[in-house]
Design an enzyme around this catalytic site. Sequence first.
Site, mmCIF file in Angstrom:
data_model
loop_
_atom_site.group_PDB
_atom_site.id
_atom_site.type_symbol
_atom_site.label_atom_id
_atom_site.label_comp_id
_atom_site.label_asym_id
_atom_site.label_seq_id
_atom_site.Cartn_x
_atom_site.Cartn_y
_atom_site.Cartn_z
ATOM 1 C CG HIS A 1 36.301 -5.868 31.650
ATOM 2 N ND1 HIS A 1 35.610 -5.686 30.870
ATOM 3 C CD2 HIS A 1 35.712 -7.240 30.651
ATOM 4 C CE1 HIS A 1 35.311 -6.299 29.230
ATOM 5 N NE2 HIS A 1 34.941 -7.391 29.483
ATOM 6 C CD GLU B 1 34.477 -2.699 32.153
ATOM 7 O OE1 GLU B 1 36.078 -2.905 31.951
ATOM 8 O OE2 GLU B 1 34.070 -3.048 32.142
ATOM 9 N NE ARG C 1 32.112 -4.481 25.892
ATOM 10 C CZ ARG C 1 33.096 -4.971 25.627
ATOM 11 N NH1 ARG C 1 32.407 -6.254 26.719
ATOM 12 N NH2 ARG C 1 34.166 -5.229 24.845
HETATM 13 C C1 GLV Z 1 35.982 -9.038 26.210
HETATM 14 O O1 GLV Z 1 34.461 -7.366 27.197
HETATM 15 C C2 GLV Z 1 35.410 -8.814 24.868
HETATM 16 O O2 GLV Z 1 34.696 -7.881 24.723
HETATM 17 O O3 GLV Z 1 36.451 -9.108 24.278
#
Ligand code: GLV
Length: 337
Positions: free
Chosen positions: A297, A279, A250
């Site tokens: 991402h 984001e 993250r």
């Molecule tokens: C993606 O970032 C997830 O947490 O699945």
Amino acid sequence: MPDQAQTMRVLMTQRVPEVAIERLREVVGPDGTLDINPDPDLIWTKEELIERLRGGNYNALYCLLTNRIDADVLDAAPELKIVANMAVGYNNIDVAEVTQRGIPATNTPGVLTDTTADFAWALLMSAARRVPEAERFLRAGKFHGWGPLMMVGQDVHGKTLGIIGFGRIGRAVAKRATGFDMQVLYYDRSPADEQTERELNARLVPMDELLEQSDYVSIHTDYNPETHHLIAAPELARMKSTAYLINTARGAIVHEAALVEALKSGQIAGAGLDVFENEPEVHPGLLELENAVIVPHIASASLDTRNAMAMMAAESIIAVFNGEKPPNVVNPEIYEK
Ligand code: GLV
């Protein structure tokens, strides 16, 4: 507590892979509802989500990591029996709030472990060997022949890989490092067992030691108040000037502005980032840096894995309406009352 079978009224906040939609449609049947955000690219704001929920009397919410699920959202859906998040990370959900209301929240662990680990490696290799930068160079017509000094990067094999967070994904990243004859250092609250350490050639070390000794530092911890800005200016200052930071976890685990400074000043050599602090915003400094490999991402974005994640969230919803405890509940304590 979720109760026995009843008509399902599901709101899906963004279109997910078709297999999961088909599965849900089948189970929802003609009496129930499956409403899907019609625009696959539109992420509803919190206000839009609240408006949708208010209008629909929904009892299941199929959401994504881009949806903040907090008290305001939950207030708009008093009938809610489940919040199914199509992601392994669930920091977008106010778990205390759902728990207080007796609503199970679920995530999608396991199915994306290897795909995410593969991608952490894709970023690591891309950054170390300057792949995106070299491609930009070539596409710009700057390749005039092989050059001994052209696009020289750093070796990966035989180096030291530091892994922050040695859970499922961290270990899968370490497993891949064995093929590159790397030494793995890891930092985690709890040590792995001896056999795992031996198999992965991994050693538990304090964070400072990991930062100081690693040639690559890859982040695989979850995001919570304790991991907020875990890697900020002081931590970056401990890293080698030849080292790379990889983040597929993250964004806000890293202090993005401090990272930009460290990349600009040469305090560290480079970064590979799949996630960002705010984001979809990306720090403008990152956009200008050649030594930052930045992608939107997508670490879990393989066809098989996205299908599996989507199905897992759908099955959680279905389980609740079958009167069962869904798999992958992040707040199992609601079932203990
Ligand atoms: C993606 O970032 C997830 O947490 O699945």
